[in-house]
Design a protein around this motif. Structure first.
Motif, PDB file in Angstrom:
ATOM      1  N   ARG A   1       0.633   4.340  -2.744  1.00 35.96           N
ATOM      2  CA  ARG A   1       0.398   5.733  -2.359  1.00 35.96           C
ATOM      3  C   ARG A   1       1.543   6.629  -2.810  1.00 35.96           C
ATOM      4  NH1 ARG A   1      -1.126   3.208   2.572  1.00 35.96           N
ATOM      5  NH2 ARG A   1       0.824   3.929   3.547  1.00 35.96           N
ATOM      6  N   GLU A   2       2.751   6.083  -2.787  1.00 33.47           N
ATOM      7  CA  GLU A   2       3.891   6.848  -3.282  1.00 33.47           C
ATOM      8  C   GLU A   2       3.673   7.236  -4.746  1.00 33.47           C
ATOM      9  OE1 GLU A   2       8.406   6.031  -4.812  1.00 33.47           O
ATOM     10  OE2 GLU A   2       7.477   4.562  -3.483  1.00 33.47           O
TER      11      GLU A   2
ATOM     12  N   GLU B   1       7.399   9.964  -2.462  1.00 26.99           N
ATOM     13  CA  GLU B   1       7.311  10.698  -1.201  1.00 26.99           C
ATOM     14  C   GLU B   1       8.078  12.013  -1.293  1.00 26.99           C
ATOM     15  OE1 GLU B   1       8.357   8.035   1.954  1.00 26.99           O
ATOM     16  OE2 GLU B   1       6.492   6.890   1.744  1.00 26.99           O
TER      17      GLU B   1
ATOM     18  N   LEU C   1      -7.629  10.863  -4.157  1.00 25.30           N
ATOM     19  CA  LEU C   1      -7.809  10.603  -2.726  1.00 25.30           C
ATOM     20  C   LEU C   1      -9.043   9.747  -2.428  1.00 25.30           C
ATOM     21  CD1 LEU C   1      -6.891  14.074  -1.171  1.00 25.30           C
ATOM     22  CD2 LEU C   1      -5.400  12.187  -1.834  1.00 25.30           C
TER      23      LEU C   1
ATOM     24  N   TYR D   1      -1.554  13.096  -8.542  1.00 28.36           N
ATOM     25  CA  TYR D   1      -2.061  14.259  -7.816  1.00 28.36           C
ATOM     26  C   TYR D   1      -1.433  15.538  -8.363  1.00 28.36           C
ATOM     27  CZ  TYR D   1      -4.093  16.614  -3.719  1.00 28.36           C
ATOM     28  OH  TYR D   1      -4.841  17.402  -2.878  1.00 28.36           O
TER      29      TYR D   1
ATOM     30  N   ALA E   1       1.022   7.643  -6.345  1.00 28.59           N
ATOM     31  CA  ALA E   1      -0.099   8.556  -6.569  1.00 28.59           C
ATOM     32  C   ALA E   1       0.336  10.018  -6.588  1.00 28.59           C
ATOM     33  CB  ALA E   1      -1.160   8.345  -5.487  1.00 28.59           C
TER      34      ALA E   1
ATOM     35  N   ARG F   1      -7.636   2.664  -6.028  1.00 29.13           N
ATOM     36  CA  ARG F   1      -6.829   1.646  -5.350  1.00 29.13           C
ATOM     37  C   ARG F   1      -6.796   0.431  -6.255  1.00 29.13           C
ATOM     38  NH1 ARG F   1     -10.604  -2.022  -3.831  1.00 29.13           N
ATOM     39  NH2 ARG F   1     -12.731  -1.241  -3.547  1.00 29.13           N
TER      40      ARG F   1
ATOM     41  N   PRO G   1       0.807  -1.226   0.000  1.00 27.89           N
ATOM     42  CA  PRO G   1       0.000   0.000   0.000  1.00 27.89           C
ATOM     43  C   PRO G   1       0.839   1.275   0.000  1.00 27.89           C
ATOM     44  CG  PRO G   1      -0.953  -1.605   1.488  1.00 27.89           C
ATOM     45  CD  PRO G   1       0.348  -2.185   1.024  1.00 27.89           C
TER      46      PRO G   1
ATOM     47  N   TRP H   1      -2.807  11.865   3.324  1.00 29.31           N
ATOM     48  CA  TRP H   1      -3.324  10.641   2.686  1.00 29.31           C
ATOM     49  C   TRP H   1      -2.181   9.677   2.372  1.00 29.31           C
ATOM     50  CZ3 TRP H   1      -2.352   8.520  -2.171  1.00 29.31           C
ATOM     51  CH2 TRP H   1      -3.217   7.500  -2.579  1.00 29.31           C
ATOM     52  N   GLN H   2      -1.074  10.200   1.877  1.00 29.94           N
ATOM     53  CA  GLN H   2       0.050   9.350   1.491  1.00 29.94           C
ATOM     54  C   GLN H   2       0.738   8.701   2.693  1.00 29.94           C
ATOM     55  OE1 GLN H   2       3.963  10.896   0.256  1.00 29.94           O
ATOM     56  NE2 GLN H   2       3.554  10.033  -1.760  1.00 29.94           N
TER      57      GLN H   2
END
Length: 348
Positions: free
Chosen positions: A169-170, A252, A191, A176, A172, A196, A165, A283-284
């Motif tokens: 998220r990284e 990140e 978000l 974004y 994304a 996912r 996960p 969120w991340q």
């Protein structure tokens, strides 16, 4: 399945859908497949079954593969296998592996065909599209490379289900970012719980995020103008990566960099978009933030590829979807850096 067209002198199609690894076809008879060593074997086997490569080369994972030493070794492996001028290089894996594979394709025998199959969200949204290829130097990220567009890109969304996960998220962060610089509808969609692996919003949101980059690189394939806007947040991000020897991951680092760029944008008269940047960071849930000073990172920012003879330029935002390149006084850079670190305390 969704298709996104990238135009220009060498147009190609980005396909986004499920089960694409086993459906890959290229016109070349001789293929070199390059992939990171930690890729799930089933991914490699699916592409091998589809393409019957002349040679398969495993490289170190993540940015460990983006070195001149690894690059030279891969070139030697292709030469030893007698990959011909009318052959092709296929990059399979995350953005680092496809960056390396593209640079190999751009330079082996002065250029052979190149195709890419990104298996990470970051690779799909960013690295695989646009033809930027290259490796890193100790002095900074992506300082050696070439523009070498792929003949096609296949984004198999089923590969995303294998990502931890945190890695999803990284990745994304780049999607974004495309919302901040071009398509604000992406902000809420990225978000959303539906963005996912296996989510109902994954394929469409991913394709729309890719389309932002596709449209920009179609108009500016070699970064003579607006393509630089895709580097929003990347001046600080690349500095974080280089100084920490990639202990801070790219996605990140971009998330941190977007918040710094949002603060600079506001300081230079733009709208206050720091809330959007902080919402993404929350969120991340980034895993690592080293305790660094402005002095630590400034030498890397000063070598950023957007710099010119007059100094460093930053991608800033007047408002959502309104990016521009601007210079920021050093006292503002230092002041906002200190405030940026304070902002991040609740996130870290």
């Amino acid at each position: 399945m969704r298709r996104v067209e990238v135009g220009g002198d060498q147009p190609y199609t980005v396909s986004v859908g499920a089960g694409l690894l086993g459906q890959v076809r290229v016109p070349q008879r001789h293929v070199a497949l390059i992939h990171p060593a930690d890729l799930p074997p089933t991914f490699v086997e699916a592409v091998q079954a589809a393409l019957s490569p002349t040679v398969t080369v495993s490289v170190p994972p993540r940015d460990e593969c983006k070195t001149l030493a690894v690059y030279a070794d891969v070139l030697s492996r292709l030469a030893a296998a007698n990959l011909p001028r009318d052959g092709a290089v296929v990059g399979l894996g995350g953005g680092a592996a496809t960056d390396l594979a593209g640079f190999v394709a751009a330079s082996y025998l002065r250029g052979v065909a190149f195709y890419t199959l990104p298996t990470t969200l970051l690779g799909m949204v960013d690295a695989a599209v646009g033809g930027k290829t290259g490796v890193n130097l100790p002095e900074g990220k992506n300082l050696v490379g070439a523009f070498h567009p792929p003949g096609a890109v296949w984004c198999d969304v089923e590969t995303l289900a294998t990502l931890p996960p945190a890695v999803f998220r990284e990745g994304a962060a780049e999607a974004y970012k495309h919302g901040l610089i071009a398509d604000p509808s992406l902000l809420a969609r990225v978000l959303s719980p539906e963005f996912r692996p296996g989510g109902t919003g994954l394929e469409d949101t991913l394709a729309d995020a890719i389309r932002v980059k596709a449209e920009v690189v179609t108009r500016d394939p070699t970064e003579r103008g607006e393509r630089a806007f895709l580097n929003f947040g990347h001046t600080l991000a690349h500095a974080l990566e280089a100084h920490t020897h990639h202990a801070v991951s790219h996605g990140e680092a971009v998330a941190y960099g977007m918040h710094y760029a949002a603060r600079l944008s506001r300081a230079m008269g733009g709208a206050d978009l720091t809330g959007h940047a902080l919402a993404f960071l929350r969120w991340q849930q980034p895993t690592l933030f080293p305790d660094l000073t402005f002095h630590d990172l400034w030498p890397y920012m000063a070598r950023d590829k957007k710099a010119d003879a007059e100094g460093v330029r930053f991608v800033l935002l007047r408002d959502l979807g309104q990016p521009y390149l601007g210079r920021v006084p050093e006292e503002v850079l230092r002041r906002e850096f200190a405030a940026w670190q304070t902002d991040l305390l609740p996130v870290r």
